[in-house]
Design a protein around this motif. Structure first.
Motif, short mmCIF file in Angstrom:
data_model
loop_
_atom_site.label_atom_id
_atom_site.label_comp_id
_atom_site.label_asym_id
_atom_site.label_seq_id
_atom_site.Cartn_x
_atom_site.Cartn_y
_atom_site.Cartn_z
N TRP A 1 0.83 -1.20 0.00
CA TRP A 1 0.00 0.00 0.00
C TRP A 1 0.86 1.25 0.00
O TRP A 1 2.00 1.23 0.44
CB TRP A 1 -0.91 0.03 1.23
N LEU B 1 -3.21 4.01 1.78
CA LEU B 1 -3.71 2.63 1.74
C LEU B 1 -4.30 2.25 0.38
O LEU B 1 -5.25 1.46 0.29
CB LEU B 1 -4.71 2.36 2.87
N GLN B 2 -3.71 2.79 -0.66
CA GLN B 2 -4.09 2.43 -2.03
C GLN B 2 -3.06 1.45 -2.57
O GLN B 2 -1.89 1.49 -2.19
CB GLN B 2 -4.16 3.68 -2.92
N PHE B 3 -3.50 0.58 -3.48
CA PHE B 3 -2.63 -0.45 -4.03
C PHE B 3 -2.44 -0.25 -5.53
O PHE B 3 -3.38 0.11 -6.23
CB PHE B 3 -3.25 -1.84 -3.80
N GLU C 1 3.01 -3.88 -6.65
CA GLU C 1 2.53 -4.09 -5.29
C GLU C 1 3.60 -4.80 -4.45
O GLU C 1 3.84 -4.44 -3.29
CB GLU C 1 1.24 -4.89 -5.29
N MET D 1 -5.57 -6.50 -1.21
CA MET D 1 -4.19 -6.93 -0.95
C MET D 1 -3.92 -8.27 -1.62
O MET D 1 -4.72 -9.20 -1.51
CB MET D 1 -3.93 -7.09 0.55
#
Length: 118
Positions: free
Chosen positions: A25, A29-31, A38, A107
């Protein structure tokens, strides 16, 4: 995470550092869309977490990695490339586990490490 979920990202006991699992992240909290990106971000997050405890990837002796979606060739290719980048002078022990899900729905990887500082 300490304020929101009441857990620490890293704990140092003597010369041993244990980290919580780090996902790929960003600070919001972005992927990333790309699995390779990632994984690379997860390594950077581990690096940042280790630094808060006075350690670095060079101190890492044990890696656990957790993967959603199995192990397409890209997973090990990227993991090994990043191991060689972050730990060019040693090879830690490594446990790689496939899981059904991780803490956040998007995730795909989580990495936790143990480090021993000198």
């Amino acid at each position: 995470m300490l304020n929101r979920f009441c857990y620490s990202q890293a704990v140092k006991i003597g010369d041993r550092v244990e980290t919580s699992g780090q996902g790929g992240w960003d600070d919001d909290l972005q992927f990333p869309e790309s699995l390779a990106d990632e994984i690379a971000q997860a390594f950077r997050n581990v690096e940042r977490t280790l630094a808060t405890a006075g350690a670095s990837w060079e101190d890492v002796i044990h890696v656990n990695s957790y993967h959603v979606g199995g192990f397409p060739p890209e997973v090990n290719e990227v993991m090994v490339k990043l191991f060689r980048h972050y730990m060019p002078n040693h090879a830690p022990i490594w446990t790689e586990v496939g899981v059904a899900a991780l803490a956040l729905p998007t995730m795909r990887i989580e990495i936790r490490v143990t480090a021993i500082t000198s």
